[in-house]
Design an enzyme around this catalytic site. Structure first.
Site, PDB file in Angstrom:
ATOM      1  N   HIS A 120    -112.795 103.841 113.257  1.00  0.00           N
ATOM      2  CA  HIS A 120    -113.347 104.136 114.595  1.00  0.00           C
ATOM      3  C   HIS A 120    -112.323 103.913 115.711  1.00  0.00           C
ATOM      4  CE1 HIS A 120    -117.250 104.728 112.914  1.00  0.00           C
ATOM      5  NE2 HIS A 120    -117.381 103.477 112.507  1.00  0.00           N
ATOM      6  N   ASP A 156    -116.906 106.639 104.096  1.00  0.00           N
ATOM      7  CA  ASP A 156    -117.698 105.643 104.828  1.00  0.00           C
ATOM      8  C   ASP A 156    -118.928 106.351 105.404  1.00  0.00           C
ATOM      9  OD1 ASP A 156    -117.119 102.730 106.350  1.00  0.00           O
ATOM     10  OD2 ASP A 156    -118.354 104.110 107.534  1.00  0.00           O
ATOM     11  N   HIS A 158    -120.244 106.119 108.193  1.00  0.00           N
ATOM     12  CA  HIS A 158    -120.032 106.517 109.587  1.00  0.00           C
ATOM     13  C   HIS A 158    -118.892 107.540 109.676  1.00  0.00           C
ATOM     14  CE1 HIS A 158    -121.626 102.320 109.709  1.00  0.00           C
ATOM     15  NE2 HIS A 158    -122.419 102.865 110.617  1.00  0.00           N
ATOM     16  N   ASP A 243    -120.624 101.508 102.948  1.00  0.00           N
ATOM     17  CA  ASP A 243    -121.904 101.396 103.659  1.00  0.00           C
ATOM     18  C   ASP A 243    -122.829 102.601 103.459  1.00  0.00           C
ATOM     19  OD1 ASP A 243    -120.055 102.830 105.096  1.00  0.00           O
ATOM     20  OD2 ASP A 243    -120.120 101.554 106.875  1.00  0.00           O
TER      21      ASP A 243
END
Ligand SMILES: [Zn+2]
Length: 340
Positions: A120, A156, A158, A243
């Site tokens: 991120h 991931d 995200h 995740d």
């Protein structure tokens, strides 16, 4: 081989924060088990300013370096403790180290166990638990070391907004991401395909919440692997977040532990065909401690098995059209760029 530091528990976050130091204990325990089994494990060096400056702005690097020795909050989710800056330098350095070993052909595959995560982190902004974009630093380092083309695969849960933005105009770095969508951080639509010379080299595979093993198997077979093969990278770097696991408290996906092995083996098979097996995985998220340990173990094993066995995807027995829906929007968005 494994790049692992015993320093990352020193990156402390507030009580109850998902990126909690107990994640470090899990990663330490996984590394210790693999050391007992004879796997080579080394400690990383800190990333240098020159390595970081390939993907982060000068002013940002100054601002982050000033968090050394302090506790601070960089965005609503992102905290530092006095040691965090040093631990973050080691995280980026571990990713660089893994790339050097694999590009130097001393090792075919490497896994970097790191905290804090990186995908991120934008060029000029800390975000979503991330300070330095470890995988972006590693990809830029591979390019600087002579890799003509680097592919980044990010599973991931995200979307890796930072990684996408850092390379979105660069045709030499392919970014392929599977992620829950819509979800944090809000980016990652299939229509985001890169810009300028980088058009087509950002491949987002947005999946609706609740996707199962079969959905991921489908989009890996029909999008991720074909794009990788057509791109013909000199190195594949994986943003290995855990995740999307069914146990994860943040993500809403339903992947089994075995699916992480299957994704790794699928990507590794492409690496064997395209780039002499060169694959580097760098950890990102993964907030259920049991799922993190189990998934890390199968991923490390999948990097190290002697030959590359064909991926054997687990069967969830669940019916889902999420993979098919994602496939349709990605085919539409990328019809002029890839044969899918
Ligand atoms: Zn994540």
């Amino acid at each position: 081989m494994l790049i692992h530091t015993d320093r990352f528990a020193e990156h402390q976050t507030p009580p109850g924060h998902p990126e909690r130091p107990e994640r470090a204990e899990v990663m330490d325990a996984v590394a210790a088990r693999w050391r007992e089994r004879g796997l080579e494990i080394v400690a990383p060096r800190e990333a240098t300013r020159e390595q970081l400056a390939r993907v982060h702005g000068t002013e940002y690097l100054r601002r982050i370096s000033e968090t050394a020795g302090k506790s601070s909050q960089l965005d609503p989710d992102t905290y530092t403790s006095p040691e965090s800056h040093e631990v973050a330098l080691l995280a980026a350095g571990a990713a660089v180290d893994a790339v050097e070993r694999v590009m130097g052909d001393s090792h075919k595959a490497a896994v970097a166990l790191v905290r804090p995560p990186g995908h991120h982190a934008e060029r000029d902004r800390a975000m979503g638990f991330c300070l330095y974009n470890n995988v972006a630093v590693a990809a830029a380092h591979a390019r600087a070391q002579g890799a003509a083309k680097v592919a980044i695969v990010d599973y991931d849960v995200h979307h890796g907004n930072g990684t996408q933005h850092i390379f979105e105009t660069d045709p030499h770095v392919l970014y392929v991401s599977t992620h829950q969508y819509p979800y944090y951080p809000g980016t990652g639509a299939a229509e985001e395909t890169g810009s300028g010379a980088g058009r087509g080299f950002t491949v987002n595979v947005p999946l609706e919440v609740g996707a199962v093993d079969e959905d991921y198997q489908l989009v890996f077979a029909k999008v991720v692997l074909p794009v990788l093969r057509q791109f013909e990278p000199d190195l594949i770097i994986v943003s290995a977040g855990f995740d999307a696991h069914e146990r994860d408290p943040l993500g809403g996906m339903r992947l089994s532990t075995e699916a992480f092995a299957a994704m790794t083996l699928d990507v590794r098979a492409v690496a064997e065909d395209c780039c002499r097996g060169r694959i580097v995985s760098v950890t990102e998220g993964g907030y259920d401690l049991q799922a993190l340990a189990a998934s890390l173990n199968v991923v490390i094993e999948a990097h190290g098995s002697p030959a590359s066995p064909a991926a054997s995807w687990p069967s969830s027995g669940l019916t889902s059209q999420r993979g098919q829906h994602a496939l349709e929007v990605v085919r539409q968005a990328h019809r002029q760029f890839w044969t899918l």
